[in-house]
Design a protein around this motif. Structure first.
Motif, PDB file in Angstrom:
ATOM      1  N   ALA A 399     129.858  97.551 105.330  1.00 31.22           N
ATOM      2  CA  ALA A 399     130.394  96.319 106.378  1.00 31.22           C
ATOM      3  C   ALA A 399     130.699  95.486 105.244  1.00 31.22           C
ATOM      4  CB  ALA A 399     129.024  95.785 107.019  1.00 31.22           C
ATOM      5  N   ASP A 400     131.432  94.196 105.695  1.00 31.22           N
ATOM      6  CA  ASP A 400     131.671  93.184 104.886  1.00 31.22           C
ATOM      7  C   ASP A 400     130.662  92.351 104.505  1.00 31.22           C
ATOM      8  OD1 ASP A 400     134.197  91.215 104.126  1.00 31.22           O
ATOM      9  OD2 ASP A 400     132.811  90.013 105.241  1.00 31.22           O
ATOM     10  N   ALA A 401     130.571  92.198 103.341  1.00 29.19           N
ATOM     11  CA  ALA A 401     129.169  91.303 102.824  1.00 29.19           C
ATOM     12  C   ALA A 401     129.260  89.968 103.512  1.00 29.19           C
ATOM     13  CB  ALA A 401     129.366  91.242 101.288  1.00 29.19           C
ATOM     14  N   ASP A 402     130.225  89.104 103.684  1.00 33.74           N
ATOM     15  CA  ASP A 402     130.246  87.858 104.455  1.00 33.74           C
ATOM     16  C   ASP A 402     129.646  88.003 105.861  1.00 33.74           C
ATOM     17  OD1 ASP A 402     130.959  86.687 102.114  1.00 33.74           O
ATOM     18  OD2 ASP A 402     133.153  86.461 102.675  1.00 33.74           O
ATOM     19  N   GLU A 403     130.249  89.099 106.596  1.00 30.42           N
ATOM     20  CA  GLU A 403     129.908  89.160 108.001  1.00 30.42           C
ATOM     21  C   GLU A 403     128.326  89.808 107.903  1.00 30.42           C
ATOM     22  OE1 GLU A 403     133.956  89.932 110.203  1.00 30.42           O
ATOM     23  OE2 GLU A 403     132.871  91.760 109.532  1.00 30.42           O
ATOM     24  N   LEU A 404     127.993  90.499 107.031  1.00 27.85           N
ATOM     25  CA  LEU A 404     126.472  90.835 107.170  1.00 27.85           C
ATOM     26  C   LEU A 404     125.623  89.567 107.011  1.00 27.85           C
ATOM     27  CD1 LEU A 404     125.738  94.213 105.310  1.00 27.85           C
ATOM     28  CD2 LEU A 404     125.831  93.712 107.836  1.00 27.85           C
ATOM     29  N   ASP A 485     128.542  94.214 117.502  1.00 28.70           N
ATOM     30  CA  ASP A 485     129.493  95.263 118.439  1.00 28.70           C
ATOM     31  C   ASP A 485     130.592  95.880 117.374  1.00 28.70           C
ATOM     32  OD1 ASP A 485     127.880  95.008 120.490  1.00 28.70           O
ATOM     33  OD2 ASP A 485     129.308  93.356 121.315  1.00 28.70           O
ATOM     34  N   PHE A 486     130.977  95.170 116.346  1.00 28.46           N
ATOM     35  CA  PHE A 486     132.242  95.499 115.774  1.00 28.46           C
ATOM     36  C   PHE A 486     132.127  96.627 114.862  1.00 28.46           C
ATOM     37  CE2 PHE A 486     134.703  95.465 111.654  1.00 28.46           C
ATOM     38  CZ  PHE A 486     135.862  95.829 112.201  1.00 28.46           C
ATOM     39  N   TYR A 487     130.649  96.464 114.438  1.00 28.24           N
ATOM     40  CA  TYR A 487     130.334  97.663 113.424  1.00 28.24           C
ATOM     41  C   TYR A 487     129.650  98.704 114.234  1.00 28.24           C
ATOM     42  CZ  TYR A 487     131.528  94.785 109.514  1.00 28.24           C
ATOM     43  OH  TYR A 487     132.264  94.122 108.437  1.00 28.24           O
ATOM     44  N   HIS A 488     129.583  98.781 115.552  1.00 26.21           N
ATOM     45  CA  HIS A 488     129.163 100.076 116.371  1.00 26.21           C
ATOM     46  C   HIS A 488     127.677  99.921 116.287  1.00 26.21           C
ATOM     47  CE1 HIS A 488     133.218 100.927 116.843  1.00 26.21           C
ATOM     48  NE2 HIS A 488     133.142 101.080 115.464  1.00 26.21           N
TER      49      HIS A 488
END
Ligand code: ADP
Length: 511
Positions: A399-404, A485-488
């Protein structure tokens, strides 16, 4: 070398290379007697016919096979080899627009009847005069012309019917497949055509009955009135209508146009297209509600800061300590506004799909450490203990680190914010099939059962006296949900008021 030479206009190249004038009719004479053949040829040629000769039934069939559009055949009944009757039988199978006249030495009623039975037009008795032959030839050829013309017209009509049929069914198919409802009424406002979408969209009472006035068939009164108005004024009307009342409230956009015959200028009827705009209306309502909520969220802190500044400006607050206190409060309110703006920007970016992401395998431990580090000051203030326990074999998450960071930052922040003093936050990480499962549990105020399914909505905040002093925007969990949701992945909440809450997130492990 083969030369492809075009035939002159009105001429047709025959198999034997001969050029045949298309307007000249062709007569074939099949007779074993050379004298008869030559006599017929001379008489018929003198009248302008093209004449072909065959000395036997077999040879006659060969000629017909090469030139099936021969107009008339004179055939002798009695020939060695193939008889005239046999020839007739065989020839009828090859040609359909040719007339046959039999030549017979025994002109009996029986032979005449037999000949017509086998498909001959008439017979001629030997010996015959040139006039008798020509008279018969003219009659038979006239019949051939009439027959050919009739067949041509019939074929043409059939083709046109076929074309019309396919055109009609093609149009019907297009209309039937349209997502918009289509209603066609004639000048007397009788409903003459509608499609399945119209059936679904409008309220109808007797649509299956043919040719009834639209007012008796369509129960959506607004639509009937529009059609009525367009019929009277012969001007296009476009109007929003209610397709079904609350609770299933459905809105439609009805476009009714008059149909005018361009040559006679006569009014022929109306065509109405109804589009379901319920979803657009819903989006509009949600948007208006959202703007309203954002404005509301901005107004409270702005009004508070404005009030503080006004008092300072008026010189009401002289005490330096009080002034410092007011500045501190103002900064806190402005800080929450900045937080709100950031959340709004994050949400807008997520919704527009314009987020620039750097997706790579991320170690969950690092993400959790960062979230815990950020919340350490508040946790310290409230004496909240944060325990982290992650399985050793925890695979990374792609995933993107900022989003996590945003996902777990929000969850850990809430677990501390809505915790009680001296409470505990427990963060667990485990492998769960193809997923990494992280749960954030707290011993805080909990969430009421009726609020639990509203948590992920924008701006939802529980009104709880225990959390009155806790700042927030009500956007954090909705952002978390969108990211998961974006990362399923999946998110679940379990909570008990007064006991605490547990938020569990599943994210696909990077393999
Ligand atoms: P914010 O915390 O900014 O208000 P969130 O979207 O993060 O917004 O949370 C929405 C609401 O859900 C919160 O206002 C709070 O009422 C409730 N909530 C979230 N997490 C917790 C928790 N751990 N314990 C109790 N209530 C919570």
């Amino acid at each position: 070398m083969l030369l492809n030479i075009k035939s002159p206009r009105g001429y047709k190249q025959m198999a034997n290379g001969e050029l045949k004038n298309a307007n000249v009719q062709t007569v074939l004479v099949v007779d074993d007697e050379a004298e008869i053949r030559r006599g017929c040829e001379r008489i018929l040629r003198s009248e302008g016919y093209r004449v072909l000769l065959a000395p036997s039934g077999e040879a006659g069939l060969d000629v017909l096979a090469e030139e099936p559009d021969i107009d008339l055949v004179f055939v002798d009944l009695k020939m060695p080899g193939m008889s005239g009757f046999e020839f007739l039988n065989n020839a009828r199978r090859v040609v359909s627009e040719t007339e046959f006249v039999v030549i017979t030495a025994y002109a009996t009623i029986e032979s005449a009847v037999e000949a017509t039975k086998r498909g001959a037009y008439d017979f001629i008795a030997k010996p015959f005069t040139p006039d008798t032959l020509l008279h018969l030839a003219r009659r038979a050829l006239e019949r051939v012309s009439l027959l050919r013309e009739r067949n041509r017209l019939q074929a043409e009509r059939q083709e046109r019917m076929l074309e019309l049929g396919t055109e009609k069914s093609r149009l019907r198919m297009i209309i039937d497949c349209m997502a918009d409802g289509v209603l066609v009424c004639n000048a007397e406002q009788v409903l003459v055509l509608y499609n399945p979408a119209a059936l679904k969209l409008i309220h109808h009472e007797a649509l299956n009955k043919q040719n009834l006035p639209v007012a008796e068939v369509v129960a959506t009164q607004e639509l009937v009135e529009i059609i009525n108005q367009v019929s009277q004024q012969q001007k296009r009307i476009s109007s929003e209508i209610v397709l079904s009342a609350a609770p299933t409230k459905q809105c439609g956009l009805a476009n009714t146009a008059p149909v005018i015959d361009p040559t006679s200028n006569q009014f022929l009827g109306t065509i109405t297209v109804v589009r379901d705009i319920s979803e657009i209306k819903q989006v509009e309502a949600v948007k208006a509600q959202f703007v309203n909520m954002v404005a509301h969220e901005f107004r409270a802190p702005l009004a508070a800061v404005d009030g503080y500044l006004e008092n300072m400006e008026a010189g009401y607050i002289k005490d330096v300590g009080k002034q410092e206190e007011i500045i501190k409060r103002s900064r806190k309110r402005i800080g929450s506004l900045v937080e709100l703006v950031n959340d709004l920007l994050n949400m807008a970016r997520l919704e527009s799909g314009m987020t620039a992401r750097e997706i790579a395998p991320q170690h969950v431990a690092e993400i959790i450490d960062a979230a815990v580090f950020t919340m350490a000051p508040l946790a310290g203030e409230k004496h909240v203990r944060i325990n982290v326990s992650l399985a050793e074999n925890l695979p990374p998450v792609k995933a993107d680190a900022d989003e996590l960071q945003r996902i777990f930052g929000n969850l850990v922040s809430n677990a501390v914010k809505y915790n009680v003093n001296n409470g505990v936050v427990a963060i667990r990480g485990q492998v769960d099939g193809p997923y990494v499962r992280i749960s954030v549990s707290d011993t805080g105020i909990g969430i009421k059962p009726e609020s639990q399914d509203k948590l992920f909505r924008e701006f939802f905040r529980e009104k709880r006296k225990e959390a009155r002093s806790v700042g927030g925007t009500g956007l954090g969990l909705s952002i978390v949900k969108q990211l998961v949701d974006f990362y399923h992945g999946r998110i679940r909440v379990e909570s008990k008021t007064g006991k605490g809450s547990r938020f569990t997130v599943w994210l696909p492990a990077a393999v």
